[in-house]
Design a protein around this motif. Structure first.
Motif: not given
Ligand code: SF4
Ligand code: MG
Length: 332
Positions: A11-13, A22-26, A55-61, A65-66
């Protein structure tokens, strides 16, 4: 046997001014060693976000990663720090992007960029060995004059050659998984075919595993054994390519297949799925596909369908093909 890559309930918010997206939802899927898995869907369905997350490339914030797990050979990548991810990116998994011009550095030669990847991951190599390896990789991806290409800047190469150089960079450290996010979308048709051919050949030669993102079911048919269909951040269907093409279980898959041009069809008759992908900050209640679905019933507007097994595949719809009734235009 455990899978090479196993993503479970990811899950990625994205926190935005319009609310949480929720760009990636379950999302759950496995990639087996040596296979090609395609993720397909229209733009905005969450396929790029899914692989960026892997790839763990989602910029946070603004991203977060929810929940979920990303297991690479059994090791969860989700808790790893940026530093801990460095040896994994490039060495275990590498990624190529849609537009090589934006991913290549315009002020560095191709040779120094491919070499950089090796310098990070292969500290045992001397400068001369690195140069030799760079040329070897460039020739592996079918670049005719590797020494000249290595000395060139990205703008001096054609789009197809730039994409080949990107692939050489991604393959520099012989990753177990190559992730390709729409690698041919920015290229013209002939070059597209050449690049897909190249990925296929490299796969045969090196035995690497490929996770390919595309919006094009034609590409899926040519490249993959299994496919994951995504819509609005969720997996709606997953299964073996042949079976899914013969008899799609989800109305969205059915719609995507109906959009494919056929030889016995005039171009004007080409089908398009009515409506548009929903705004991720405001997904509809119930099944997210319901505003566009020709089979929607009242339950679809209220309850989100769970992924379930049917015919050896997974599908998220309240109804299986035999149970559906096509809605009259304007009904409900
Ligand atoms: Fe269509 Fe309903 Fe199935 Fe969603 S759950 S795809 S709206 S029939
Ligand atoms: Mg994309």
């Amino acid at each position: 046997m455990s899978s090479l890559l196993e993503v479970s309930h990811l899950k990625v918010l994205f926190h935005t001014q319009q609310g949480d997206v929720p760009a990636v939802d379950d999302v759950s899927f496995q990639v087996e060693e040596g296979e090609t898995l395609c993720i397909v869907g229209e733009s905005g369905c969450g396929k790029s976000a899914t692989v960026q997350a892997v790839m763990k490339l989602v910029p946070t914030p603004p991203g977060e990663y929810a929940g979920g797990k990303i297991l690479l050979e059994g090791r969860d990548l989700l808790p790893l720090s940026t530093k801990e991810m460095i040896p994994i990116r490039g060495h275990e998994m590498s990624m190529i992007f849609q537009e090589p011009m934006t991913s290549l550095n315009p002020v560095k030669t191709i040779g120094s960029q491919v070499g950089e990847v090796l310098e990070i991951h292969r500290r045992d190599l001397s400068a001369r060995e690195i140069r030799a390896q760079v040329e070897e990789k460039l020739s592996l991806v079918g670049i005719p004059d590797p020494a000249r290409c290595a000395a060139s800047y990205p703008h001096q190469l054609s789009g197809g050659m730039r994409q080949r150089a990107m692939i050489a960079m991604a393959l520099a450290c012989e990753p177990k998984i190559l992730i390709a996010d729409e690698p041919t979308t920015a290229l013209d048709v002939t070059i597209q075919a050449q690049i897909l051919d190249l990925i296929r050949q490299l796969k045969e030669k090196t035995g690497m595993t490929v996770l390919l993102i595309t919006h094009d079911l034609g590409v899926v048919a040519e490249m993959a054994q299994r496919v994951l269909v995504m819509y609005s951040g969720k997996v709606v269907e997953q299964g073996e390519v042949g079976a899914l093409f013969r008899a799609p279980l989800h109305p969205y898959t059915e719609g995507l297949l109906a959009c494919l041009p056929r030889v016995d069809q005039d171009e004007e008759e080409l089908y398009t799925i009515p409506g548009q992908v929903s705004n991720p900050a405001d997904f509809p209640k119930g099944c997210r596909f319901h505003p566009r679905c020709p089979y929607r019933q009242q339950i679809c507007k209220e309850i989100s369908p769970e992924l379930r097994e049917a015919d050896g595949r997974l599908v998220a719809c309240h109804f299986l093909p035999g149970e559906r009734v096509r809605r009259e235009e304007g009904a409900l």
